[in-house]
Design a protein around this motif. Structure first.
Motif, PDB file in Angstrom:
ATOM      1  N   ILE A  20      -6.393   8.761 -34.856  1.00 31.37           N
ATOM      2  CA  ILE A  20      -5.528   9.147 -35.973  1.00 31.37           C
ATOM      3  C   ILE A  20      -4.838  10.458 -35.616  1.00 31.37           C
ATOM      4  O   ILE A  20      -5.317  11.233 -34.785  1.00 31.37           O
ATOM      5  CB  ILE A  20      -6.296   9.272 -37.304  1.00 31.37           C
ATOM      6  CG1 ILE A  20      -7.344  10.369 -37.264  1.00 31.37           C
ATOM      7  CG2 ILE A  20      -6.916   7.948 -37.700  1.00 31.37           C
ATOM      8  CD1 ILE A  20      -7.975  10.640 -38.618  1.00 31.37           C
ATOM      9  N   SER A  21      -3.713  10.701 -36.247  1.00 32.40           N
ATOM     10  CA  SER A  21      -2.945  11.906 -35.967  1.00 32.40           C
ATOM     11  C   SER A  21      -3.548  13.105 -36.682  1.00 32.40           C
ATOM     12  O   SER A  21      -4.373  12.968 -37.592  1.00 32.40           O
ATOM     13  CB  SER A  21      -1.496  11.722 -36.422  1.00 32.40           C
ATOM     14  OG  SER A  21      -1.437  11.696 -37.842  1.00 32.40           O
ATOM     15  N   ARG A  22      -3.115  14.272 -36.287  1.00 29.37           N
ATOM     16  CA  ARG A  22      -3.576  15.508 -36.921  1.00 29.37           C
ATOM     17  C   ARG A  22      -3.223  15.500 -38.411  1.00 29.37           C
ATOM     18  O   ARG A  22      -4.024  15.895 -39.255  1.00 29.37           O
ATOM     19  CB  ARG A  22      -2.943  16.720 -36.231  1.00 29.37           C
ATOM     20  CG  ARG A  22      -3.260  18.019 -36.955  1.00 29.37           C
ATOM     21  CD  ARG A  22      -2.909  19.216 -36.126  1.00 29.37           C
ATOM     22  NE  ARG A  22      -3.925  19.340 -35.107  1.00 29.37           N
ATOM     23  CZ  ARG A  22      -3.755  19.949 -33.954  1.00 29.37           C
ATOM     24  NH1 ARG A  22      -2.605  20.493 -33.658  1.00 29.37           N
ATOM     25  NH2 ARG A  22      -4.729  20.017 -33.078  1.00 29.37           N
ATOM     26  N   GLU A  23      -2.029  15.030 -38.737  1.00 31.66           N
ATOM     27  CA  GLU A  23      -1.596  14.999 -40.130  1.00 31.66           C
ATOM     28  C   GLU A  23      -2.463  14.043 -40.953  1.00 31.66           C
ATOM     29  O   GLU A  23      -2.822  14.351 -42.089  1.00 31.66           O
ATOM     30  CB  GLU A  23      -0.120  14.601 -40.215  1.00 31.66           C
ATOM     31  CG  GLU A  23       0.838  15.636 -39.644  1.00 31.66           C
ATOM     32  CD  GLU A  23       0.866  15.693 -38.127  1.00 31.66           C
ATOM     33  OE1 GLU A  23       0.439  14.725 -37.448  1.00 31.66           O
ATOM     34  OE2 GLU A  23       1.303  16.739 -37.597  1.00 31.66           O
ATOM     35  N   GLN A  24      -2.801  12.899 -40.368  1.00 33.93           N
ATOM     36  CA  GLN A  24      -3.655  11.937 -41.074  1.00 33.93           C
ATOM     37  C   GLN A  24      -5.044  12.521 -41.306  1.00 33.93           C
ATOM     38  O   GLN A  24      -5.607  12.370 -42.387  1.00 33.93           O
ATOM     39  CB  GLN A  24      -3.762  10.637 -40.270  1.00 33.93           C
ATOM     40  CG  GLN A  24      -2.488   9.829 -40.237  1.00 33.93           C
ATOM     41  CD  GLN A  24      -2.590   8.675 -39.259  1.00 33.93           C
ATOM     42  OE1 GLN A  24      -3.089   8.830 -38.141  1.00 33.93           O
ATOM     43  NE2 GLN A  24      -2.120   7.516 -39.673  1.00 33.93           N
ATOM     44  N   LEU A  25      -5.608  13.190 -40.304  1.00 41.17           N
ATOM     45  CA  LEU A  25      -6.933  13.781 -40.447  1.00 41.17           C
ATOM     46  C   LEU A  25      -6.913  14.908 -41.471  1.00 41.17           C
ATOM     47  O   LEU A  25      -7.812  15.015 -42.299  1.00 41.17           O
ATOM     48  CB  LEU A  25      -7.455  14.281 -39.100  1.00 41.17           C
ATOM     49  CG  LEU A  25      -8.832  14.944 -39.141  1.00 41.17           C
ATOM     50  CD1 LEU A  25      -9.889  13.981 -39.688  1.00 41.17           C
ATOM     51  CD2 LEU A  25      -9.217  15.457 -37.772  1.00 41.17           C
ATOM     52  N   ALA A  26      -5.889  15.739 -41.412  1.00 37.82           N
ATOM     53  CA  ALA A  26      -5.776  16.835 -42.374  1.00 37.82           C
ATOM     54  C   ALA A  26      -5.747  16.284 -43.798  1.00 37.82           C
ATOM     55  O   ALA A  26      -6.457  16.783 -44.681  1.00 37.82           O
ATOM     56  CB  ALA A  26      -4.516  17.659 -42.093  1.00 37.82           C
ATOM     57  N   HIS A  27      -4.971  15.251 -44.024  1.00 42.27           N
ATOM     58  CA  HIS A  27      -4.893  14.638 -45.348  1.00 42.27           C
ATOM     59  C   HIS A  27      -6.252  14.074 -45.771  1.00 42.27           C
ATOM     60  O   HIS A  27      -6.691  14.280 -46.900  1.00 42.27           O
ATOM     61  CB  HIS A  27      -3.827  13.545 -45.361  1.00 42.27           C
ATOM     62  CG  HIS A  27      -3.687  12.850 -46.667  1.00 42.27           C
ATOM     63  ND1 HIS A  27      -3.096  13.440 -47.755  1.00 42.27           N
ATOM     64  CD2 HIS A  27      -4.094  11.628 -47.070  1.00 42.27           C
ATOM     65  CE1 HIS A  27      -3.145  12.605 -48.775  1.00 42.27           C
ATOM     66  NE2 HIS A  27      -3.744  11.495 -48.382  1.00 42.27           N
ATOM     67  N   ALA A  28      -6.932  13.386 -44.866  1.00 43.02           N
ATOM     68  CA  ALA A  28      -8.223  12.769 -45.182  1.00 43.02           C
ATOM     69  C   ALA A  28      -9.287  13.818 -45.516  1.00 43.02           C
ATOM     70  O   ALA A  28     -10.150  13.577 -46.361  1.00 43.02           O
ATOM     71  CB  ALA A  28      -8.696  11.903 -44.006  1.00 43.02           C
ATOM     72  N   LEU A  29      -9.220  14.987 -44.865  1.00 35.96           N
ATOM     73  CA  LEU A  29     -10.216  16.033 -45.082  1.00 35.96           C
ATOM     74  C   LEU A  29      -9.800  17.039 -46.153  1.00 35.96           C
ATOM     75  O   LEU A  29     -10.555  17.941 -46.487  1.00 35.96           O
ATOM     76  CB  LEU A  29     -10.503  16.784 -43.771  1.00 35.96           C
ATOM     77  CG  LEU A  29     -11.143  15.978 -42.648  1.00 35.96           C
ATOM     78  CD1 LEU A  29     -11.284  16.837 -41.395  1.00 35.96           C
ATOM     79  CD2 LEU A  29     -12.487  15.418 -43.081  1.00 35.96           C
ATOM     80  N   GLY A  30      -8.577  16.908 -46.666  1.00 32.84           N
ATOM     81  CA  GLY A  30      -8.094  17.847 -47.670  1.00 32.84           C
ATOM     82  C   GLY A  30      -7.781  19.213 -47.076  1.00 32.84           C
ATOM     83  O   GLY A  30      -7.949  20.238 -47.730  1.00 32.84           O
ATOM     84  N   LEU A  31      -7.342  19.224 -45.832  1.00 32.63           N
ATOM     85  CA  LEU A  31      -6.994  20.448 -45.118  1.00 32.63           C
ATOM     86  C   LEU A  31      -5.516  20.412 -44.764  1.00 32.63           C
ATOM     87  O   LEU A  31      -4.841  19.414 -44.978  1.00 32.63           O
ATOM     88  CB  LEU A  31      -7.811  20.568 -43.822  1.00 32.63           C
ATOM     89  CG  LEU A  31      -9.327  20.556 -43.952  1.00 32.63           C
ATOM     90  CD1 LEU A  31      -9.960  20.401 -42.585  1.00 32.63           C
ATOM     91  CD2 LEU A  31      -9.794  21.827 -44.640  1.00 32.63           C
ATOM     92  N   THR A  32      -5.031  21.486 -44.177  1.00 29.65           N
ATOM     93  CA  THR A  32      -3.673  21.467 -43.656  1.00 29.65           C
ATOM     94  C   THR A  32      -3.714  21.201 -42.155  1.00 29.65           C
ATOM     95  O   THR A  32      -4.737  21.454 -41.500  1.00 29.65           O
ATOM     96  CB  THR A  32      -2.955  22.819 -43.894  1.00 29.65           C
ATOM     97  OG1 THR A  32      -3.611  23.836 -43.139  1.00 29.65           O
ATOM     98  CG2 THR A  32      -2.947  23.191 -45.374  1.00 29.65           C
ATOM     99  N   ALA A  33      -2.612  20.722 -41.626  1.00 29.67           N
ATOM    100  CA  ALA A  33      -2.518  20.508 -40.186  1.00 29.67           C
ATOM    101  C   ALA A  33      -2.634  21.841 -39.455  1.00 29.67           C
ATOM    102  O   ALA A  33      -3.168  21.904 -38.341  1.00 29.67           O
ATOM    103  CB  ALA A  33      -1.207  19.805 -39.837  1.00 29.67           C
ATOM    104  N   ASP A  34      -2.169  22.923 -40.075  1.00 32.41           N
ATOM    105  CA  ASP A  34      -2.296  24.255 -39.463  1.00 32.41           C
ATOM    106  C   ASP A  34      -3.755  24.660 -39.298  1.00 32.41           C
ATOM    107  O   ASP A  34      -4.122  25.286 -38.300  1.00 32.41           O
ATOM    108  CB  ASP A  34      -1.557  25.302 -40.295  1.00 32.41           C
ATOM    109  CG  ASP A  34      -0.046  25.193 -40.169  1.00 32.41           C
ATOM    110  OD1 ASP A  34       0.427  24.554 -39.199  1.00 32.41           O
ATOM    111  OD2 ASP A  34       0.655  25.745 -41.023  1.00 32.41           O
TER     112      ASP A  34
END
Length: 70
Positions: A20-34
């Protein structure tokens, strides 16, 4: 009705099916891509693989990392 020819890549295997992409993981974990980018720079967080400028995370590695956080 006119038949639309298949694209030659339609039958190609999905090489990123387990990633999965960084953006997808960030969304799934409730974090930002940054945040994930900072974690990568500090060697925290789940391991990632870079393809060009894009970062991808293997689903199994994410699950292992989450288990290790217990």
């Amino acid at each position: 009705m006119k038949d639309i020819p298949n694209h030659p890549y339609d039958d190609a295997p999905d090489l990123l099916a387990d990633w999965i992409s960084r953006e997808q993981l960030a969304h799934a974990l409730g974090l930002t891509a940054d945040t994930l980018s900072r974690w990568e720079a500090r060697r925290q967080g789940p391991p990632c693989t870079r393809i060009g400028r894009k970062a991808f995370y293997r689903r199994a590695a994410i699950q292992e990392w989450i288990r290790a956080q217990e």
